[in-house]
Design an enzyme around this catalytic site. Structure first.
Site, PDB file in Angstrom:
ATOM      1  N   GLY A  45      -6.683   1.562  10.094  1.00 31.99           N
ATOM      2  CA  GLY A  45      -6.911   2.422  11.246  1.00 31.99           C
ATOM      3  C   GLY A  45      -8.401   2.599  11.508  1.00 31.99           C
ATOM      4  N   GLY A  46      -9.209   2.250  10.490  1.00 30.14           N
ATOM      5  CA  GLY A  46     -10.672   2.321  10.627  1.00 30.14           C
ATOM      6  C   GLY A  46     -11.293   1.348   9.632  1.00 30.14           C
ATOM      7  N   GLY A  47     -10.764   0.125   9.624  1.00 31.70           N
ATOM      8  CA  GLY A  47     -11.303  -0.911   8.731  1.00 31.70           C
ATOM      9  C   GLY A  47     -10.622  -0.995   7.384  1.00 31.70           C
ATOM     10  N   SER A  48      -9.524  -0.251   7.198  1.00 36.09           N
ATOM     11  CA  SER A  48      -8.953  -0.107   5.854  1.00 36.09           C
ATOM     12  C   SER A  48      -8.396  -1.380   5.223  1.00 36.09           C
ATOM     13  CB  SER A  48      -7.867   0.965   5.865  1.00 36.09           C
ATOM     14  OG  SER A  48      -8.473   2.234   5.882  1.00 36.09           O
ATOM     15  N   SER A  52      -9.487   1.952   3.040  1.00 34.86           N
ATOM     16  CA  SER A  52      -8.665   2.719   2.135  1.00 34.86           C
ATOM     17  C   SER A  52      -7.670   1.870   1.339  1.00 34.86           C
ATOM     18  CB  SER A  52      -7.891   3.797   2.905  1.00 34.86           C
ATOM     19  OG  SER A  52      -7.008   3.218   3.832  1.00 34.86           O
ATOM     20  N   LYS A 110       0.839  -1.199   0.000  1.00 34.65           N
ATOM     21  CA  LYS A 110       0.000   0.000   0.000  1.00 34.65           C
ATOM     22  C   LYS A 110       0.875   1.251   0.000  1.00 34.65           C
ATOM     23  CE  LYS A 110      -3.881   2.005   2.648  1.00 34.65           C
ATOM     24  NZ  LYS A 110      -4.631   1.908   3.919  1.00 34.65           N
TER      25      LYS A 110
END
Ligand SMILES: *[C@@H]1O[C@H](CO)[C@@H](O)[C@H](O)[C@H]1NC(C)=O
Ligand SMILES: *[C@@H]1O[C@H](CO)[C@@H](O)[C@H](O)[C@H]1NC(C)=O
Ligand SMILES: *[C@@H]1O[C@H](CO)[C@@H](O)[C@H](O)[C@H]1NC(C)=O
Length: 607
Positions: free
Chosen positions: A301-304, A280, A204
């Site tokens: 960090g939030g489901g990425s 993301s 990534k």
């Protein structure tokens, strides 16, 4: 007057009286010209803060953070007392060489039968696994250089597409050829470095992979942040012989869950090119789902990691906070982010995880991690251990999805687990889900803004997408006191989950509340903000980030339109082995029905 609310101390909350409440989500869906005007307004002095305060009021954010007495002390990183050892697991020694850890991981996998995979085109579709590549290289059918050429021609073909929909943001064919030639030579000399030698991966774009720049999906980050070497996780994989094809596309700065990126083009879902991959980590999931690479690294960090894995029909592991070393990633100063693997099967996730695992020196001191473990799937007692697991399900939450096809498929997979292995299902209740979402939003937002502020103050903010700029305007509206209140909520919610984990081993949910959303054509140019879609995509993933738990998304089937559905398994702190074991069982039970994506490349061409 009369606005103040006082929360009951967490120990006194009666979990049996908890009622599920749907999220009160209010925000406009914007794209195109209106979106660009909106951004101008939210960035304007006076008017901007006024709009943000309206939005936060509608969503009860200030009410919770400013008008509520939260009796708990702040918890600034997810820190837990030592946990009991998981049953029937194998320790993967962090101090061993990554190559040796991968060898131990290999002995934990079920028996490999090449005849069942290679050279048998009549079987239903399945992805080539790392062990298929390894077998093909060792039996001299194929070389890494041959596979590299196949991959390079696919990437070059995609790069001519209009509108652009790149899988990679940074790619250098010669660099790939060089790595592949070195690997091919090792095979010719009969001394590959590990089972991962000659295995292709994408990284990534927010994780350093030398000599590529790290842009984080922006147009400018590489100008202010040089890459001089690999991130720690990438360096460990490189030692094992992994070949890196380049930097995978992503939602700009990881600040969104669709994968929309007007700067470089939006990666398309391999199962439905008119739909989002989720984000993301959009590029990493699509690279794996389209068969181009065995695995990829993402950040979560939030489901990425889990959201795009679910939407693209592959497996994604969010590790315990601090389990992997995030050094060399752009989000290395937060308290919710981790680096983790995405692959097409659980066994490939296990192999990559074993190679890259290892806490940073600072984490070892502050969080005292239990040693990393894997389930031994080849041992005779695997099914006994599996049968002893208790799975916690909060039905009202589980069923709060956009289409019941999602919850039905997940439910069916759980029923198979109970029937096939005897896992016990236990109904649980989880209080304060909305409070958790807000605590996470303020934490990730403030941490992200703190990292970006110096460059934004330097004038770079104007070069970000409208989406990122809207998010930054919201993050700027949070105060230091809001951040502290969010950390008090973190301690409180952590308590609830640890109470639940006294009675269950794993918490189960759908990974996302909807399958892959359509990309509105106008959003390709201008981006978009759609909090309703974001709400569905993030509904179940946040606990693992705010509270540091490990969680995995594993495919369990498709909706009527053929879009993948993922089941999420959330484990205790440091409990990766248990969720990997369970994910492998889920995969096995629903494994025969994997669908070939519309966009799929057979780069091994082993037959
Ligand atoms: C990251 O790793 C390098 C060594 O590779 C070290 O010098 C540096 O201090 C580390 N940074 C953090 C934040 O741990
Ligand atoms: C896993 O179990 C198998 C079969 O019992 C054994 O051969 C193997 O050594 C075990 N793996 C590890 C790392 O202990
Ligand atoms: C599921 O596990 C059984 C027993 O280990 C094995 O024989 C079978 O091949 C597996 N099926 C799939 C689809 O992986």
């Amino acid at each position: 007057m009369g606005k103040k609310r006082v929360m009951v101390p967490v120990e006194d909350v009666d979990l049996s009286t908890v009622k599920y409440e749907k999220e009160p989500l209010h925000a406009p869906h914007l794209t195109g010209l209106v979106f660009s005007l909106f951004v101008r307004i939210v960035e304007a002095p006076l008017l901007g803060p006024w709009i943000m305060s309206k939005l936060k009021k509608q969503n009860k954010i200030d009410e919770l953070l400013r008008n509520t007495v939260i009796p708990e002390e702040p918890m600034f990183i997810p820190e837990y007392p030592p946990q009991d050892e998981e049953p029937g697991v194998v320790i993967i020694d962090e101090d061993e060489r990554p190559e040796d850890r991968v060898e131990s991981a290999l002995t934990c996998l079920p028996h490999y039968d090449p005849a069942a995979s290679l050279g048998n085109s009549s079987t239903p579709f399945r992805y080539w696994k790392i062990r298929d590549y390894a077998y093909a290289y060792r039996s001299r059918n194929v070389t890494p250089s041959m596979v590299a050429e196949n991959i390079i021609s696919v990437i070059e073909e995609i790069s001519g597409k209009k509108p652009p929909a790149p899988l990679l943001i940074s790619f250098d064919a010669e660099e790939v050829r060089k790595q592949a030639a070195a690997s091919t030579q090792r095979f010719e000399a009969g001394n590959p470095l590990s089972i991962l030698d000659g295995i292709f991966m994408a990284i990534k774009d927010d994780i350093d992979c030398y000599p590529h720049p790290t842009k984080g999906g922006t147009t400018w980050l590489h100008e202010v942040r040089q890459v001089k070497k690999d991130a720690i996780s990438v360096a460990r994989l490189r030692r094992c012989g992994v070949i890196f094809i380049g930097k995978a596309n992503m939602h700009e700065l990881g600040m969104g869950t669709t994968g929309n990126n007007p700067q470089y083009g939006t990666t398309r879902n391999p199962h439905a090119p008119e739909r989002y991959t989720g984000g993301s980590s959009s590029g990493p999931a699509a690279v794996v789902a389209s068969g181009l690479c065995s695995a990829a690294l993402g950040t979560d960090g939030g489901g990425s990691i889990r959201i795009p894995s679910s939407l693209c029909g592959v497996v994604g592991l969010k590790t315990t906070y601090g389990r992997t070393d995030i050094n060399g990633s752009i989000c290395d100063s937060g308290t919710v982010d981790i680096v983790g693997p995405i692959a097409s099967t659980v066994e490939d996730v296990m192999l990559v995880y074993a190679a890259m695992v290892g806490s940073s020196p600072a984490t070892k001191i502050s969080l005292k991690p239990s040693p990393p473990c894997l389930p031994n799937l080849s041992s005779n007692n695997d099914s006994d251990v599996l049968g002893s697991l208790r799975l916690g399900k909060y039905t009202a939450w589980f069923n709060d999805v956009h289409s019941t096809e999602v919850s039905d498929k997940c439910e069916a997979a759980l029923n198979q687990l109970s029937k096939g292995h005897g896992c016990e299902m236990i109904e649980i209740a989880i209080p304060e889900i909305h409070e958790m979402q807000i605590s996470h939003l303020v934490s990730i937002g403030s941490e992200c803004l703190s990292g970006l502020n110096p460059d934004c103050e330097d004038g770079k903010a104007k070069k970000l997408t409208y989406d990122s700029r809207t998010n930054l305007a919201l993050f700027r509206s949070f105060t230091a006191a809001d951040y502290v209140a969010a950390q008090c909520l973190r301690r409180r919610i952590m308590y609830y989950y640890m109470e639940i984990f006294k009675n269950v081993d794993v918490i189960v949910t759908p990974t996302t509340g909807m399958t892959a959303p359509i990309i509105p054509p106008r959003a390709l140019q201008s981006g978009e903000t759609d909090m309703v879609v974001a709400g569905y995509l993030m509904r179940f993933v946040i606990a693992a980030n705010l509270l540091g738990f490990p969680a995995i998304s594993v495919p369990v089937g498709y909706d009527k339109q053929g879009l993948p559905i993922g089941l999420q398994l959330i484990g205790r702190p440091w409990g990766e082995a248990t969720i990997l074991r369970l994910a492998s069982a889920v995969e096995n039970l629903s494994g025969e029905s994997r669908k070939r994506p519309i966009t799929y490349y057979d780069v091994l061409k082993a037959n």
